[in-house]
Design an enzyme around this catalytic site. Structure first.
Site, PDB file in Angstrom:
ATOM      1  N   PHE A 127       0.629  -1.196   0.039  1.00 45.36           N
ATOM      2  CA  PHE A 127      -0.096  -0.036   0.070  1.00 45.36           C
ATOM      3  C   PHE A 127       0.958   1.116   0.028  1.00 45.36           C
ATOM      4  CE2 PHE A 127      -2.845   2.839   2.021  1.00 45.36           C
ATOM      5  CZ  PHE A 127      -4.102   2.803   1.548  1.00 45.36           C
ATOM      6  N   ASP A 204       1.522  -5.500   8.353  1.00 51.95           N
ATOM      7  CA  ASP A 204       0.403  -4.507   8.124  1.00 51.95           C
ATOM      8  C   ASP A 204      -0.722  -5.483   7.858  1.00 51.95           C
ATOM      9  OD1 ASP A 204      -1.447  -2.829   7.313  1.00 51.95           O
ATOM     10  OD2 ASP A 204      -0.127  -1.431   6.513  1.00 51.95           O
ATOM     11  N   TYR A 229     -10.967   0.977  10.376  1.00 49.48           N
ATOM     12  CA  TYR A 229     -12.450   1.194   9.841  1.00 49.48           C
ATOM     13  C   TYR A 229     -12.524   0.417   8.634  1.00 49.48           C
ATOM     14  CZ  TYR A 229      -8.676   3.492   7.078  1.00 49.48           C
ATOM     15  OH  TYR A 229      -7.518   3.662   6.452  1.00 49.48           O
ATOM     16  N   LYS A 230     -11.750  -0.700   8.483  1.00 46.68           N
ATOM     17  CA  LYS A 230     -12.028  -1.562   7.171  1.00 46.68           C
ATOM     18  C   LYS A 230     -13.055  -2.740   7.863  1.00 46.68           C
ATOM     19  CE  LYS A 230      -8.169   0.085   4.748  1.00 46.68           C
ATOM     20  NZ  LYS A 230      -6.749  -0.083   4.395  1.00 46.68           N
ATOM     21  N   ARG A 380     -12.304  -3.867  -7.339  1.00 46.13           N
ATOM     22  CA  ARG A 380     -12.166  -4.509  -6.258  1.00 46.13           C
ATOM     23  C   ARG A 380     -13.647  -4.736  -5.522  1.00 46.13           C
ATOM     24  NH1 ARG A 380      -8.125  -2.488  -1.400  1.00 46.13           N
ATOM     25  NH2 ARG A 380     -10.231  -1.034  -1.204  1.00 46.13           N
TER      26      ARG A 380
HETATM   27  C1  PLP Z   1      -5.982   1.169   4.332  1.00 42.75           C
HETATM   28  C2  PLP Z   1      -4.503   1.071   4.365  1.00 42.75           C
HETATM   29  C3  PLP Z   1      -3.889   2.038   5.185  1.00 42.75           C
HETATM   30  C4  PLP Z   1      -4.395   3.156   5.669  1.00 42.75           C
HETATM   31  O1  PLP Z   1      -3.642   4.152   6.384  1.00 42.75           O
HETATM   32  P1  PLP Z   1      -4.349   5.498   6.932  1.00 42.75           P
HETATM   33  O2  PLP Z   1      -3.124   6.131   7.672  1.00 42.75           O
HETATM   34  O3  PLP Z   1      -5.358   5.030   7.819  1.00 42.75           O
HETATM   35  O4  PLP Z   1      -4.626   6.312   5.927  1.00 42.75           O
HETATM   36  C5  PLP Z   1      -2.483   1.641   5.177  1.00 42.75           C
HETATM   37  N1  PLP Z   1      -1.814   0.516   4.948  1.00 42.75           N
HETATM   38  C6  PLP Z   1      -2.809  -0.458   4.362  1.00 42.75           C
HETATM   39  C7  PLP Z   1      -1.941  -1.459   4.128  1.00 42.75           C
HETATM   40  C8  PLP Z   1      -4.126  -0.202   4.300  1.00 42.75           C
HETATM   41  O5  PLP Z   1      -4.996  -1.053   3.527  1.00 42.75           O
END
Ligand code: PLP
Length: 405
Positions: A127, A204, A229-230, A380
């Site tokens: 990401f 992560d 939040y996911k 997705r």
């Molecule tokens: C959604 C996501 C993030 C989000 O990071 P934020 O700081 O909450 O914006 C980070 N890493 C991964 C792998 C994600 O899927």
């Protein structure tokens, strides 16, 4: 495959978690939501809990709320995440900050705990925030980034990690489930490989927590970070969680030394002295409002159980793959499944690719079918097991199929 709509009715009838859908707030006019892996839907219990927080705790207890209970929420909520989702004992997890900031704090703590080493291993398809944060740490600390060139339809394999490990690697950072392909990494094997070379491992968990069972303690993971939040339905901008293996508490220190991570913050003393244990990973005032929906959602997820959630998740992703396979060669060319076909290596979403999918995604949104688009050509299909029915997926795929001109 029999008619997908009929198959969906069968699967919904057998679904042990079907009743949980009614615990979420209605989403009309949205007809089908395929983004629960990006922003989970709100639970009715979350709306009630927010109302209680504002009208009762905040309005009438005011600043006393901090000593009543809020001060302990980072550790207490962290322990709940650990118990319900992470396979981790208490005292190693906090809820604070954003994922990005938490990732920075944990990665910095990790490299500082391996001061004689000069490399961080990461992968090309992680990401963006993960890549950017590590680029910054590399610059800040003078460390070399070692990139694994992953197949974008898959993710990091243990052999690829083994090939780049050596005794100069301080830290390996990978996603447990890849945000694009849904590749589910073999976290236990990769953690062991990192440890064989004396490196630390940071996972992560953004796209796996709440959807895929895990055993961070048994796998001997060093650090982990994740979103709430996911799949955890914590709401837009809900804080992250961070896990630090208790072996490392007292050895690894995070860089943002704020008053809330200090031993006895209200002494307002000169000089930072880290708090004991996982509390030392807190920096500033805990995001109490942001934790309320998460706490309500964790209660629901615990009741359902992550194992049962995973079973439905596998059935949902399998249903998507079988339905798309049944299309054969549709008008305009085949749809490519850019996610693992092997359920053991697949997380909770399926990415479908075709070169016209950006426009197709826009048309789906206009039909109130809401997946998301991932560059360059992927739709997705995110499937949040507690809130998604098979009928909803069948409807979405039927609308998608109708757009394949
Ligand atoms: C959604 C996501 C993030 C989000 O990071 P934020 O700081 O909450 O914006 C980070 N890493 C991964 C792998 C994600 O899927």
């Amino acid at each position: 495959m029999t008619d997908p709509a009929a198959r969906a009715r069968e699967l919904d009838a057998q679904d042990a978690l079907a009743a949980y859908r009614s615990e979420f707030l209605p989403m009309d006019p949205v007809a089908a939501y395929l983004d629960g892996n990006s922003l989970g839907r709100p639970l009715k219990a979350s709306a009630d809990a927010l109302d209680t927080l504002v009208r009762q705790q905040w309005a009438t207890r005011l600043i006393q709320g901090w000593t009543d209970e809020w001060m302990d929420w980072p550790e207490q909520t962290g322990d709940t995440v650990a118990r319900v989702c992470l396979g981790a004992a208490a005292g190693q997890t906090i809820v604070a900050d954003s994922t990005t900031v938490m990732l920075y704090k944990l990665a910095r703590a990790a490299v500082a705990a391996r001061p004689d080493r000069h490399k961080i291993v990461l992968d090309r398809d992680n990401f963006p925030t993960d890549r950017y944060v590590l680029e910054g740490i590399s610059r800040e600390c003078g460390l070399e980034l070692v990139w694994i060139e992953t197949d974008p339809d898959e993710g990091a394999h243990p052999e690829q990690v083994a090939a780049v490990l050596d005794d100069d690697v301080a830290l390996v950072v990978l996603s447990h489930v890849a945000y694009r392909s849904a590749w589910l990494a073999d976290a236990q094997a990769i953690t062991r490989l990192a440890h064989d070379h004396g490196a630390l491992m940071l996972w992560d968990l953004c796209h796996s927590v709440g959807a895929v069972p895990m055993q961070l303690d048994d796998w001997d993971v060093d650090f982990a970070v994740g979103c709430t939040y996911k799949y955890l339905n914590g709401g837009p901008g809900a804080p992250a969680f961070g896990y630090v293996n208790q072996r490392l508490l007292g050895e690894a220190y995070q860089p943002i030394q704020g008053w809330m991570g200090r031993h006895d913050p209200f002494l307002m003393e000169q000089g930072y002295v880290a708090a004991q244990g996982i509390r030392s990973f807190v920096s500033g005032t805990p995001p109490i409002v942001g934790m309320v929906p998460l706490r309500a959602s964790l209660e629901v997820i615990e009741r359902a159980g992550v194992e049962a959630i995973r079973a439905k998740s596998v059935a949902l992703t399998q249903f998507v793959i079988e339905t798309v396979d049944s299309w054969g060669e549709p008008a305009g060319g085949p749809v490519r499944i850019a996610s693992p076909r092997n359920a053991d290596r697949r997380g909770g979403h399926v990415t479908l690719c075709r070169n016209d999918f950006r426009a197709v995604n826009d048309r789906l949104w206009r039909e109130s079918v809401i997946p998301d688009f991932r560059e360059p050509d992927g739709i997705r299909i995110g499937l949040s097991p507690l809130s998604t029915s098979f009928a909803e997926v069948a409807h979405s795929l039927d609308v998608l199929r109708g757009q394949l001109g």
